[in-house]
Design a protein around this motif. Structure first.
Motif, PDB file in Angstrom:
ATOM      1  N   CYS A  50      60.109  31.945 -34.400  1.00 26.57           N
ATOM      2  CA  CYS A  50      58.754  31.804 -34.918  1.00 26.57           C
ATOM      3  C   CYS A  50      57.894  31.061 -33.901  1.00 26.57           C
ATOM      4  CB  CYS A  50      58.756  31.034 -36.233  1.00 26.57           C
ATOM      5  SG  CYS A  50      59.694  31.821 -37.562  1.00 26.57           S
ATOM      6  N   VAL A  51      56.586  31.268 -33.990  1.00 21.99           N
ATOM      7  CA  VAL A  51      55.661  30.717 -33.001  1.00 21.99           C
ATOM      8  C   VAL A  51      54.498  30.030 -33.707  1.00 21.99           C
ATOM      9  CG1 VAL A  51      54.221  31.232 -30.998  1.00 21.99           C
ATOM     10  CG2 VAL A  51      56.249  32.635 -31.468  1.00 21.99           C
ATOM     11  N   GLU A  93      50.845  30.191 -37.761  1.00 15.86           N
ATOM     12  CA  GLU A  93      52.262  30.386 -37.473  1.00 15.86           C
ATOM     13  C   GLU A  93      52.614  31.855 -37.658  1.00 15.86           C
ATOM     14  OE1 GLU A  93      54.257  27.586 -39.980  1.00 15.86           O
ATOM     15  OE2 GLU A  93      53.579  25.850 -38.787  1.00 15.86           O
ATOM     16  N   PHE A  94      53.446  32.363 -36.744  1.00 19.07           N
ATOM     17  CA  PHE A  94      53.758  33.785 -36.674  1.00 19.07           C
ATOM     18  C   PHE A  94      55.261  33.999 -36.529  1.00 19.07           C
ATOM     19  CE2 PHE A  94      49.502  33.298 -34.952  1.00 19.07           C
ATOM     20  CZ  PHE A  94      48.801  34.395 -35.424  1.00 19.07           C
ATOM     21  N   ASP A  95      55.700  35.185 -36.939  1.00 18.19           N
ATOM     22  CA  ASP A  95      57.019  35.675 -36.545  1.00 18.19           C
ATOM     23  C   ASP A  95      56.907  36.282 -35.152  1.00 18.19           C
ATOM     24  OD1 ASP A  95      58.141  35.052 -39.042  1.00 18.19           O
ATOM     25  OD2 ASP A  95      57.565  36.991 -39.869  1.00 18.19           O
ATOM     26  N   LEU A  96      57.905  36.007 -34.309  1.00 20.20           N
ATOM     27  CA  LEU A  96      57.954  36.623 -32.979  1.00 20.20           C
ATOM     28  C   LEU A  96      58.691  37.949 -33.117  1.00 20.20           C
ATOM     29  CD1 LEU A  96      57.468  36.547 -29.946  1.00 20.20           C
ATOM     30  CD2 LEU A  96      59.551  35.175 -29.719  1.00 20.20           C
ATOM     31  N   THR A 152      50.991  28.094 -27.175  1.00 22.14           N
ATOM     32  CA  THR A 152      52.028  28.587 -28.074  1.00 22.14           C
ATOM     33  C   THR A 152      53.268  27.718 -27.937  1.00 22.14           C
ATOM     34  OG1 THR A 152      53.113  30.087 -26.499  1.00 22.14           O
ATOM     35  CG2 THR A 152      51.196  30.942 -27.687  1.00 22.14           C
ATOM     36  N   ALA A 153      53.970  27.559 -29.056  1.00 21.74           N
ATOM     37  CA  ALA A 153      55.262  26.874 -29.058  1.00 21.74           C
ATOM     38  C   ALA A 153      56.216  27.693 -29.922  1.00 21.74           C
ATOM     39  CB  ALA A 153      55.137  25.457 -29.607  1.00 21.74           C
ATOM     40  N   THR A 154      57.311  28.158 -29.324  1.00 19.35           N
ATOM     41  CA  THR A 154      58.264  29.035 -29.998  1.00 19.35           C
ATOM     42  C   THR A 154      59.512  28.245 -30.379  1.00 19.35           C
ATOM     43  OG1 THR A 154      57.475  30.913 -28.698  1.00 19.35           O
ATOM     44  CG2 THR A 154      59.613  31.166 -29.787  1.00 19.35           C
ATOM     45  N   PHE A 155      59.982  28.477 -31.618  1.00 16.39           N
ATOM     46  CA  PHE A 155      61.159  27.799 -32.142  1.00 16.39           C
ATOM     47  C   PHE A 155      62.164  28.825 -32.660  1.00 16.39           C
ATOM     48  CE2 PHE A 155      57.878  24.668 -32.079  1.00 16.39           C
ATOM     49  CZ  PHE A 155      58.524  23.481 -31.747  1.00 16.39           C
ATOM     50  N   ASP A 156      63.421  28.378 -32.773  1.00 20.93           N
ATOM     51  CA  ASP A 156      64.515  29.291 -33.095  1.00 20.93           C
ATOM     52  C   ASP A 156      64.356  29.999 -34.426  1.00 20.93           C
ATOM     53  OD1 ASP A 156      65.980  28.859 -30.752  1.00 20.93           O
ATOM     54  OD2 ASP A 156      67.038  27.130 -31.601  1.00 20.93           O
TER      55      ASP A 156
END
Length: 206
Positions: free
Chosen positions: A105-106, A192-195, A156-160
């Motif tokens: 997610c981002v 917040e988004f799904d990658l 942007t910041a992407t997490f697991d």
């Protein structure tokens, strides 16, 4: 390096068809263009917000791709049922702890600073925000895109996974508050988004 982002508010019922078109048609077509570096697709299914970002080796390559990109964007917009907003950026920073996996997610933050202070804001992101993000559990990667003429930017910041994204919220809020205080940045929006697609091959730039 440079990037183009296309932001579309889609009909929720059309999101899956739009994802399929971008995966099956847009992504393969772009790979044949000179200077193409990669593509990502972010989707918020609740609101229908979709962001397609393509990266390019140079500003010249990005400009040369506009005609092809416009045609593909128009078709994507027809499928998704929304009108696109298009922005072109300089890629100011990229850091990757590890590649993302399905379920990532981002958090995307749009901001603005006085154009004469853009270098200070970029330096602050590289020297303070990137190392702080890298300390958070579940962190994958981050990036900063800027328009130096206008002072607008997007981080942007992407997490697991969604849980890691949720746990990071208080820490990233504190980082934004410090950025507002130290660099005079105005936060404009956050989502917040799904990658959904992650095929950017931008090298480390932090």
């Amino acid at each position: 390096m440079y990037a183009r982002s296309s932001h579309i508010h889609a009909r929720s019922s059309a999101v899956d068809a739009g994802i399929a078109y971008i995966h099956d048609s847009v992504w393969p077509a772009l790979t044949g263009l000179d200077g193409y570096v990669g593509l990502s697709l972010l989707v918020d299914r609740l609101s229908g917000r979709c962001i397609v970002t393509t990266a390019w080796q140079s500003e010249e390559a990005m400009i040369a791709s506009r005609r092809d990109a416009d045609a593909m964007r128009d078709r994507a917009a027809q499928i998704l049922g929304g009108s696109p907003t298009v922005d072109e950026w300089e890629i100011a920073a990229v850091h990757r702890e590890h590649h993302s996996a399905p379920g990532a997610c981002v958090r995307v933050t749009w901001a603005r600073v006085d154009a004469e202070h853009i270098d200070r804001a970029v330096d602050g992101y590289r020297l303070a925000t990137v190392p702080a993000l890298a300390e958070l559990d579940g962190f994958c990667s981050c990036s900063l895109l800027v328009d130096r003429d206008s002072g607008f930017g997007v981080a942007t910041a992407t997490f697991d996974n969604p849980e890691a994204l949720r746990r990071s919220k208080s820490a990233t809020d504190a980082m934004k508050a410090a950025t507002v205080r130290d660099a005079g940045v105005e936060i404009l929006d956050e989502c917040e988004f799904d990658l959904v697609l992650a095929h950017l091959r931008v090298p480390e730039m932090a």
